[in-house]
Design a protein around this motif. Structure first.
Motif, PDB file in Angstrom:
ATOM      1  N   LEU A  21       0.736  -1.040   0.119  1.00 42.19           N
ATOM      2  CA  LEU A  21      -0.124  -0.024  -0.079  1.00 42.19           C
ATOM      3  C   LEU A  21       0.836   1.257   0.070  1.00 42.19           C
ATOM      4  N   GLY A  22       2.042   1.044   0.439  1.00 35.49           N
ATOM      5  CA  GLY A  22       3.204   2.365   0.433  1.00 35.49           C
ATOM      6  C   GLY A  22       3.581   2.545  -0.826  1.00 35.49           C
ATOM      7  N   LEU A  23       3.648   1.540  -1.730  1.00 30.31           N
ATOM      8  CA  LEU A  23       4.075   1.555  -3.116  1.00 30.31           C
ATOM      9  C   LEU A  23       2.888   1.834  -4.041  1.00 30.31           C
ATOM     10  N   ARG A  24       1.713   1.042  -3.744  1.00 27.37           N
ATOM     11  CA  ARG A  24       0.484   1.418  -4.471  1.00 27.37           C
ATOM     12  C   ARG A  24      -0.826   1.888  -3.813  1.00 27.37           C
ATOM     13  N   PRO A  25      -0.861   3.068  -3.452  1.00 27.73           N
ATOM     14  CA  PRO A  25      -1.916   3.480  -2.475  1.00 27.73           C
ATOM     15  C   PRO A  25      -3.136   3.191  -3.263  1.00 27.73           C
ATOM     16  N   ALA A  26      -3.271   2.998  -4.367  1.00 32.43           N
ATOM     17  CA  ALA A  26      -4.668   2.781  -4.885  1.00 32.43           C
ATOM     18  C   ALA A  26      -4.984   1.491  -5.182  1.00 32.43           C
ATOM     19  N   ASP A  27      -4.023   0.577  -4.759  1.00 29.92           N
ATOM     20  CA  ASP A  27      -4.090  -0.881  -4.775  1.00 29.92           C
ATOM     21  C   ASP A  27      -5.190  -1.303  -3.442  1.00 29.92           C
ATOM     22  N   LYS A  28      -5.632  -2.191  -3.455  1.00 29.39           N
ATOM     23  CA  LYS A  28      -6.576  -2.722  -2.284  1.00 29.39           C
ATOM     24  C   LYS A  28      -6.328  -4.178  -1.919  1.00 29.39           C
ATOM     25  N   ILE A  29      -6.142  -4.433  -0.513  1.00 27.94           N
ATOM     26  CA  ILE A  29      -5.861  -5.665  -0.069  1.00 27.94           C
ATOM     27  C   ILE A  29      -7.177  -6.369   0.288  1.00 27.94           C
ATOM     28  N   ILE A  30      -7.886  -7.275  -0.370  1.00 26.32           N
ATOM     29  CA  ILE A  30      -9.166  -7.359  -0.115  1.00 26.32           C
ATOM     30  C   ILE A  30      -9.244  -8.825   0.754  1.00 26.32           C
ATOM     31  N   GLY A  31      -8.124  -9.196   0.988  1.00 24.99           N
ATOM     32  CA  GLY A  31      -8.258 -10.358   1.882  1.00 24.99           C
ATOM     33  C   GLY A  31      -6.745 -10.957   2.371  1.00 24.99           C
ATOM     34  N   GLN A  32      -6.688 -11.333   3.523  1.00 25.66           N
ATOM     35  CA  GLN A  32      -5.495 -11.908   4.249  1.00 25.66           C
ATOM     36  C   GLN A  32      -5.865 -13.537   4.827  1.00 25.66           C
ATOM     37  N   TYR A  33      -4.968 -14.348   4.157  1.00 26.53           N
ATOM     38  CA  TYR A  33      -5.474 -15.854   4.753  1.00 26.53           C
ATOM     39  C   TYR A  33      -4.183 -16.618   5.196  1.00 26.53           C
ATOM     40  N   GLN A  34      -4.302 -17.282   6.249  1.00 29.15           N
ATOM     41  CA  GLN A  34      -3.101 -18.051   6.885  1.00 29.15           C
ATOM     42  C   GLN A  34      -3.113 -19.321   6.621  1.00 29.15           C
ATOM     43  N   SER A  35      -4.240 -20.276   5.842  1.00 32.61           N
ATOM     44  CA  SER A  35      -4.288 -21.570   5.908  1.00 32.61           C
ATOM     45  C   SER A  35      -4.689 -22.077   4.339  1.00 32.61           C
ATOM     46  N   VAL A  36      -4.349 -23.228   3.982  1.00 30.84           N
ATOM     47  CA  VAL A  36      -4.788 -23.643   2.886  1.00 30.84           C
ATOM     48  C   VAL A  36      -6.247 -23.638   2.732  1.00 30.84           C
ATOM     49  N   SER A  37      -6.913 -24.084   3.802  1.00 31.31           N
ATOM     50  CA  SER A  37      -8.365 -24.408   3.781  1.00 31.31           C
ATOM     51  C   SER A  37      -9.135 -23.050   3.757  1.00 31.31           C
ATOM     52  N   ALA A  38      -8.430 -21.880   4.671  1.00 28.96           N
ATOM     53  CA  ALA A  38      -9.356 -20.769   4.560  1.00 28.96           C
ATOM     54  C   ALA A  38      -8.719 -19.939   3.198  1.00 28.96           C
ATOM     55  N   SER A  39      -7.968 -20.305   2.502  1.00 32.15           N
ATOM     56  CA  SER A  39      -7.695 -19.729   1.131  1.00 32.15           C
ATOM     57  C   SER A  39      -8.651 -20.334   0.141  1.00 32.15           C
ATOM     58  N   VAL A  40      -8.721 -21.702   0.221  1.00 39.33           N
ATOM     59  CA  VAL A  40      -9.546 -22.250  -0.588  1.00 39.33           C
ATOM     60  C   VAL A  40     -11.101 -21.800  -0.378  1.00 39.33           C
ATOM     61  N   THR A  41     -11.424 -21.725   0.515  1.00 41.03           N
ATOM     62  CA  THR A  41     -12.940 -21.130   1.069  1.00 41.03           C
ATOM     63  C   THR A  41     -12.922 -19.826   0.239  1.00 41.03           C
ATOM     64  N   ALA A  42     -12.073 -18.745   0.718  1.00 38.09           N
ATOM     65  CA  ALA A  42     -12.131 -17.602   0.091  1.00 38.09           C
ATOM     66  C   ALA A  42     -12.069 -17.261  -1.103  1.00 38.09           C
ATOM     67  N   LEU A  43     -11.168 -18.078  -1.900  1.00 35.33           N
ATOM     68  CA  LEU A  43     -11.028 -18.089  -3.300  1.00 35.33           C
ATOM     69  C   LEU A  43     -12.178 -18.898  -4.122  1.00 35.33           C
ATOM     70  N   THR A  44     -12.715 -19.583  -3.452  1.00 32.08           N
ATOM     71  CA  THR A  44     -14.010 -20.389  -4.162  1.00 32.08           C
ATOM     72  C   THR A  44     -15.179 -19.376  -4.131  1.00 32.08           C
ATOM     73  N   GLU A  45     -15.484 -18.956  -2.856  1.00 30.68           N
ATOM     74  CA  GLU A  45     -16.780 -18.076  -2.483  1.00 30.68           C
ATOM     75  C   GLU A  45     -16.727 -16.793  -3.118  1.00 30.68           C
ATOM     76  N   GLY A  46     -15.391 -16.003  -3.025  1.00 29.23           N
ATOM     77  CA  GLY A  46     -15.356 -14.672  -3.478  1.00 29.23           C
ATOM     78  C   GLY A  46     -14.665 -14.522  -4.837  1.00 29.23           C
ATOM     79  N   PRO A  47     -14.680 -13.215  -5.175  1.00 30.71           N
ATOM     80  CA  PRO A  47     -14.098 -12.904  -6.590  1.00 30.71           C
ATOM     81  C   PRO A  47     -12.558 -13.190  -6.662  1.00 30.71           C
ATOM     82  N   MET A  48     -12.276 -13.504  -7.711  1.00 34.44           N
ATOM     83  CA  MET A  48     -10.776 -13.891  -8.128  1.00 34.44           C
ATOM     84  C   MET A  48      -9.897 -12.421  -7.975  1.00 34.44           C
ATOM     85  N   PRO A  49      -8.998 -12.266  -7.116  1.00 39.80           N
ATOM     86  CA  PRO A  49      -8.081 -10.952  -7.308  1.00 39.80           C
ATOM     87  C   PRO A  49      -7.470 -10.834  -8.399  1.00 39.80           C
TER      88      PRO A  49
END
Length: 253
Positions: A21-49
């Motif tokens: 965000l310091g380099l690209r203030p216009a960019d957005k961090i739309i999710g942070q995930y710590q595990s395989v399972s949480a990432s799979v759920t987020a990428l399956t149910e949410g929009p592709m970044p």
């Protein structure tokens, strides 16, 4: 650009977010995930970044497991502590990576490369990650040791071990429950075999599990005094030459 960070170390994830965000203030961090399972759920149910920053080794397994469950259609920048030889597979397949500990310049160069490769990612499919996983050997370390005691063989899980140490020219395992077992390997061999993220070689005599460390305090001559959750046979000191790398290892969780 919408970005997802997949990283099991919270401090690293936050640092990465701040740099992006310091380099690209216009960019957005739309999710942070710590595990395989949480990432799979987020990428399956949410929009592709538009872009994913992804650590190789997550809380519940290797990140490549994500690709077996989700069709990733955006570029991925891998963040990893592993050496450049292992990462050649990524470079040959057009996916960038940064080695930990990374700096602002590393992330900036990765983002620039992603910009330059946008057409590449739009026109070509991502590499077969199943094949990549089979080719890439990520050193995760031994998970157990075979010991012999009371005329019986048994396996000791690596998570049961508080530390390895040398006594009377023999190598010993000390478990959290204070059971001890001798092993045939040298401490040098064991250091190479276990996960460098989980164990640290304090000195010539001790290899210690991160979870066994209770506290660390400064000592004479810029050394560090390490106290464990169970008592060790010797006073555990880290010399000044090794103290910086030890504290960096402690922080890299």
């Amino acid at each position: 650009m919408n970005i997802i960070i997949i990283e099991d170390e919270l401090k690293t994830a936050k640092s990465l977010e701040n740099i992006i965000l310091g380099l690209r203030p216009a960019d957005k961090i739309i999710g942070q995930y710590q595990s395989v399972s949480a990432s799979v759920t987020a990428l399956t149910e949410g929009p592709m970044p538009d872009l994913i920053f992804m650590d190789v080794q997550l809380a519940d397994g290797l990140c490549f497991e994500i690709f077996k469950s989700v069709k990733i259609t955006c570029p991925v920048v891998f963040c990893t502590a592993y050496d450049e030889y292992s990462m050649e597979a990524f470079k040959n397949n057009g996916v960038d990576y940064v080695l930990k500990p990374f700096a602002k310049q590393d992330i900036q160069e990765a983002l620039q490369k992603v910009d330059e490769l946008k057409n590449f990612f739009q026109q070509r499919a991502l590499p077969d990650l199943g094949d990549l996983l089979s080719k890439l050997s990520v050193p995760s370390g031994k998970t157990s040791f075979l010991v012999f005691k009371n005329q019986k063989y048994k396996t000791i899980s690596i998570d049961e071990i508080a530390f390895f140490y040398i006594h009377n020219e023999l190598t010993w395992i000390m478990c959290f429950d204070k059971q001890q077992f001798s092993v045939n390997q040298s401490l040098d061999q064991i250091t190479q075999a276990v996960s460098a993220k989980q164990f640290f070689r304090l000195n010539r005599q001790y290899l210690v599990n991160f979870k066994a460390i209770k506290e660390v305090e400064p000592y004479f001559l810029r050394k560090l005094y390490v106290r464990l959750v169970i008592e060790a046979p010797d006073k555990l000191l880290v010399n000044k030459e090794k103290s910086h790398s030890f504290l960096s290892w402690m922080e890299d969780r």
